[in-house]
Motif scaffolding. Sequence first.
Motif, PDB file in Angstrom:
ATOM      1  N   GLY A  16       0.913  -1.230  -0.047  1.00 21.79           N
ATOM      2  CA  GLY A  16      -0.098   0.157   0.029  1.00 21.79           C
ATOM      3  C   GLY A  16       0.860   1.211   0.003  1.00 21.79           C
ATOM      4  N   LEU A  17       1.881   1.176   0.868  1.00 17.14           N
ATOM      5  CA  LEU A  17       2.943   2.334   0.797  1.00 17.14           C
ATOM      6  C   LEU A  17       3.440   2.633  -0.591  1.00 17.14           C
ATOM      7  CD1 LEU A  17       4.406   2.116   4.336  1.00 17.14           C
ATOM      8  CD2 LEU A  17       2.870   3.917   3.651  1.00 17.14           C
ATOM      9  N   PHE A  18       3.990   1.670  -0.961  1.00 14.04           N
ATOM     10  CA  PHE A  18       4.595   1.581  -2.238  1.00 14.04           C
ATOM     11  C   PHE A  18       3.758   2.065  -3.547  1.00 14.04           C
ATOM     12  CE2 PHE A  18       5.600  -0.289  -6.526  1.00 14.04           C
ATOM     13  CZ  PHE A  18       6.969   0.205  -6.553  1.00 14.04           C
ATOM     14  N   ALA A  19       2.477   1.771  -3.318  1.00 17.08           N
ATOM     15  CA  ALA A  19       1.383   2.322  -4.317  1.00 17.08           C
ATOM     16  C   ALA A  19       1.086   3.752  -4.026  1.00 17.08           C
ATOM     17  CB  ALA A  19      -0.033   1.521  -4.281  1.00 17.08           C
ATOM     18  N   GLU A  20       1.042   4.215  -2.592  1.00 11.84           N
ATOM     19  CA  GLU A  20       0.838   5.389  -2.389  1.00 11.84           C
ATOM     20  C   GLU A  20       1.933   6.376  -2.888  1.00 11.84           C
ATOM     21  OE1 GLU A  20       0.048   8.296   1.465  1.00 11.84           O
ATOM     22  OE2 GLU A  20       0.350   6.141   1.606  1.00 11.84           O
ATOM     23  N   VAL A  21       3.196   6.004  -2.815  1.00 16.38           N
ATOM     24  CA  VAL A  21       4.395   6.954  -3.146  1.00 16.38           C
ATOM     25  C   VAL A  21       4.392   6.735  -4.766  1.00 16.38           C
ATOM     26  CG1 VAL A  21       6.944   6.555  -3.388  1.00 16.38           C
ATOM     27  CG2 VAL A  21       5.976   6.109  -1.370  1.00 16.38           C
ATOM     28  N   MET A  22       4.139   5.735  -5.184  1.00 15.57           N
ATOM     29  CA  MET A  22       4.194   5.790  -7.037  1.00 15.57           C
ATOM     30  C   MET A  22       3.095   6.765  -7.277  1.00 15.57           C
ATOM     31  SD  MET A  22       6.730   4.152  -7.808  1.00 15.57           S
ATOM     32  CE  MET A  22       6.419   3.974  -9.646  1.00 15.57           C
ATOM     33  N   ILE A  23       1.958   6.911  -6.829  1.00 17.09           N
ATOM     34  CA  ILE A  23       0.931   7.742  -7.281  1.00 17.09           C
ATOM     35  C   ILE A  23       1.201   9.086  -6.852  1.00 17.09           C
ATOM     36  CG2 ILE A  23      -1.529   8.391  -6.665  1.00 17.09           C
ATOM     37  CD1 ILE A  23      -2.290   5.418  -6.409  1.00 17.09           C
ATOM     38  N   THR A  25       4.031  10.562  -6.281  1.00 16.58           N
ATOM     39  CA  THR A  25       5.255  11.089  -7.096  1.00 16.58           C
ATOM     40  C   THR A  25       4.979  11.616  -8.485  1.00 16.58           C
ATOM     41  OG1 THR A  25       5.906   8.844  -7.472  1.00 16.58           O
ATOM     42  CG2 THR A  25       7.134   9.913  -5.587  1.00 16.58           C
ATOM     43  N   GLN A  26       3.911  11.005  -8.968  1.00 15.23           N
ATOM     44  CA  GLN A  26       3.632  11.466 -10.133  1.00 15.23           C
ATOM     45  C   GLN A  26       2.561  12.578 -10.368  1.00 15.23           C
ATOM     46  OE1 GLN A  26       4.622   9.908 -12.994  1.00 15.23           O
ATOM     47  NE2 GLN A  26       5.843   8.796 -11.559  1.00 15.23           N
ATOM     48  N   LEU A  27       2.040  12.984  -9.289  1.00 19.56           N
ATOM     49  CA  LEU A  27       1.160  14.329  -9.327  1.00 19.56           C
ATOM     50  C   LEU A  27       1.896  15.580 -10.031  1.00 19.56           C
ATOM     51  CD1 LEU A  27      -0.678  14.275  -5.891  1.00 19.56           C
ATOM     52  CD2 LEU A  27      -1.540  14.014  -8.133  1.00 19.56           C
ATOM     53  N   PRO A  28       3.187  15.885  -9.673  1.00 17.19           N
ATOM     54  CA  PRO A  28       3.685  17.020 -10.414  1.00 17.19           C
ATOM     55  C   PRO A  28       3.725  16.571 -11.989  1.00 17.19           C
ATOM     56  CG  PRO A  28       5.075  16.549  -8.489  1.00 17.19           C
ATOM     57  CD  PRO A  28       3.934  15.384  -8.635  1.00 17.19           C
ATOM     58  N   TYR A  29       4.017  15.661 -12.420  1.00 22.83           N
ATOM     59  CA  TYR A  29       4.133  15.462 -13.903  1.00 22.83           C
ATOM     60  C   TYR A  29       2.654  15.390 -14.395  1.00 22.83           C
ATOM     61  CZ  TYR A  29       4.698  13.012 -18.176  1.00 22.83           C
ATOM     62  OH  TYR A  29       4.698  12.483 -19.581  1.00 22.83           O
ATOM     63  N   ILE A  30       1.649  14.747 -13.886  1.00 21.40           N
ATOM     64  CA  ILE A  30       0.215  15.027 -14.529  1.00 21.40           C
ATOM     65  C   ILE A  30      -0.372  16.465 -14.210  1.00 21.40           C
ATOM     66  CG2 ILE A  30      -2.128  14.161 -13.540  1.00 21.40           C
ATOM     67  CD1 ILE A  30      -0.818  11.680 -12.672  1.00 21.40           C
ATOM     68  N   SER A  35      -2.551  21.180 -16.567  1.00 24.34           N
ATOM     69  CA  SER A  35      -2.475  22.602 -16.512  1.00 24.34           C
ATOM     70  C   SER A  35      -0.961  23.201 -16.811  1.00 24.34           C
ATOM     71  CB  SER A  35      -3.029  22.999 -15.329  1.00 24.34           C
ATOM     72  OG  SER A  35      -3.001  24.509 -14.934  1.00 24.34           O
ATOM     73  N   THR A  36      -0.909  24.302 -17.502  1.00 28.02           N
ATOM     74  CA  THR A  36       0.564  24.486 -17.866  1.00 28.02           C
ATOM     75  C   THR A  36       0.791  25.686 -16.918  1.00 28.02           C
ATOM     76  OG1 THR A  36      -0.366  26.064 -19.562  1.00 28.02           O
ATOM     77  CG2 THR A  36       0.598  23.929 -20.037  1.00 28.02           C
ATOM     78  N   SER A  37      -0.267  26.096 -15.958  1.00 34.23           N
ATOM     79  CA  SER A  37      -0.105  27.111 -15.055  1.00 34.23           C
ATOM     80  C   SER A  37       0.980  27.113 -14.205  1.00 34.23           C
ATOM     81  CB  SER A  37      -1.549  27.440 -14.220  1.00 34.23           C
ATOM     82  OG  SER A  37      -1.168  28.543 -13.259  1.00 34.23           O
ATOM     83  N   LYS A  38       1.864  27.892 -13.902  1.00 40.44           N
ATOM     84  CA  LYS A  38       3.008  28.004 -13.058  1.00 40.44           C
ATOM     85  C   LYS A  38       2.625  28.162 -11.611  1.00 40.44           C
ATOM     86  CE  LYS A  38       6.531  27.751 -16.349  1.00 40.44           C
ATOM     87  NZ  LYS A  38       7.391  26.711 -16.070  1.00 40.44           N
ATOM     88  N   ASN A  39       1.359  28.676 -11.368  1.00 43.89           N
ATOM     89  CA  ASN A  39       1.224  28.844 -10.179  1.00 43.89           C
ATOM     90  C   ASN A  39       0.730  27.487  -9.540  1.00 43.89           C
ATOM     91  OD1 ASN A  39       1.085  31.680 -10.065  1.00 43.89           O
ATOM     92  ND2 ASN A  39      -0.912  31.971 -10.620  1.00 43.89           N
ATOM     93  N   VAL A  40       0.079  26.580 -10.129  1.00 46.16           N
ATOM     94  CA  VAL A  40      -0.011  25.188  -9.653  1.00 46.16           C
ATOM     95  C   VAL A  40       1.297  24.602  -8.930  1.00 46.16           C
ATOM     96  CG1 VAL A  40      -0.933  22.633 -10.069  1.00 46.16           C
ATOM     97  CG2 VAL A  40      -2.171  24.922 -11.089  1.00 46.16           C
ATOM     98  N   MET A  41       2.301  24.559  -9.945  1.00 43.38           N
ATOM     99  CA  MET A  41       3.516  23.873  -9.473  1.00 43.38           C
ATOM    100  C   MET A  41       4.200  24.884  -8.349  1.00 43.38           C
ATOM    101  SD  MET A  41       3.899  21.281 -11.104  1.00 43.38           S
ATOM    102  CE  MET A  41       5.691  20.976 -10.477  1.00 43.38           C
ATOM    103  N   MET A  42       3.939  26.035  -8.259  1.00 46.29           N
ATOM    104  CA  MET A  42       4.430  26.747  -7.169  1.00 46.29           C
ATOM    105  C   MET A  42       3.761  26.623  -5.875  1.00 46.29           C
ATOM    106  SD  MET A  42       4.411  31.017  -6.684  1.00 46.29           S
ATOM    107  CE  MET A  42       2.826  30.972  -6.277  1.00 46.29           C
ATOM    108  N   ILE A  43       2.502  26.254  -6.018  1.00 44.76           N
ATOM    109  CA  ILE A  43       1.574  25.870  -4.733  1.00 44.76           C
ATOM    110  C   ILE A  43       2.152  24.475  -4.251  1.00 44.76           C
ATOM    111  CG2 ILE A  43      -0.615  25.039  -3.976  1.00 44.76           C
ATOM    112  CD1 ILE A  43      -1.859  27.430  -5.680  1.00 44.76           C
ATOM    113  N   PHE A  44       2.316  23.349  -5.224  1.00 43.37           N
ATOM    114  CA  PHE A  44       2.636  22.096  -4.689  1.00 43.37           C
ATOM    115  C   PHE A  44       4.165  22.164  -4.267  1.00 43.37           C
ATOM    116  CE2 PHE A  44       0.191  19.793  -8.219  1.00 43.37           C
ATOM    117  CZ  PHE A  44      -0.859  19.573  -7.267  1.00 43.37           C
ATOM    118  N   ASN A  45       5.148  23.307  -4.944  1.00 43.09           N
ATOM    119  CA  ASN A  45       6.408  23.222  -4.075  1.00 43.09           C
ATOM    120  C   ASN A  45       6.278  23.990  -2.886  1.00 43.09           C
ATOM    121  OD1 ASN A  45       7.843  21.942  -6.371  1.00 43.09           O
ATOM    122  ND2 ASN A  45       7.924  24.197  -7.287  1.00 43.09           N
ATOM    123  N   CYS A  46       5.416  24.908  -2.530  1.00 42.79           N
ATOM    124  CA  CYS A  46       5.434  25.447  -1.325  1.00 42.79           C
ATOM    125  C   CYS A  46       4.796  24.567  -0.181  1.00 42.79           C
ATOM    126  CB  CYS A  46       4.412  26.553  -1.220  1.00 42.79           C
ATOM    127  SG  CYS A  46       5.036  28.057  -2.225  1.00 42.79           S
TER     128      CYS A  46
END
Length: 79
Positions: A16-23, A25-30, A35-46
């Motif tokens: 379960g932890l392996f599946a959670e990590v795999m999912i 870790t793909q969120l920034p790529y997805i 969305s090509t908005s830089k604000n979304v990535m900025m929020i994820f990074n913050c």
Amino acid sequence: MIFEEDGSVKLLISMGLFAEVMIFTQLPYISTKISTSKNVMMIFNCISIGIFLGIAFFHMIPESNEKLEEYFKSPLKEA
């Protein structure tokens, strides 16, 4: 107990932890594909920086507390 102590629980939790990590870790790529908005990535990074700093500071609290107690219990030394 519901589960036997034969290691099946550890295996299920590990999978379960392996599946959670795999999912997650793909969120920034997805998010860049959706969305090509830089604000979304900025929020994820913050959010991720806040989590990492919070964990780091929370981990340092016991050690710093011990050092402060040790410092204030020792007599003050004249220079």
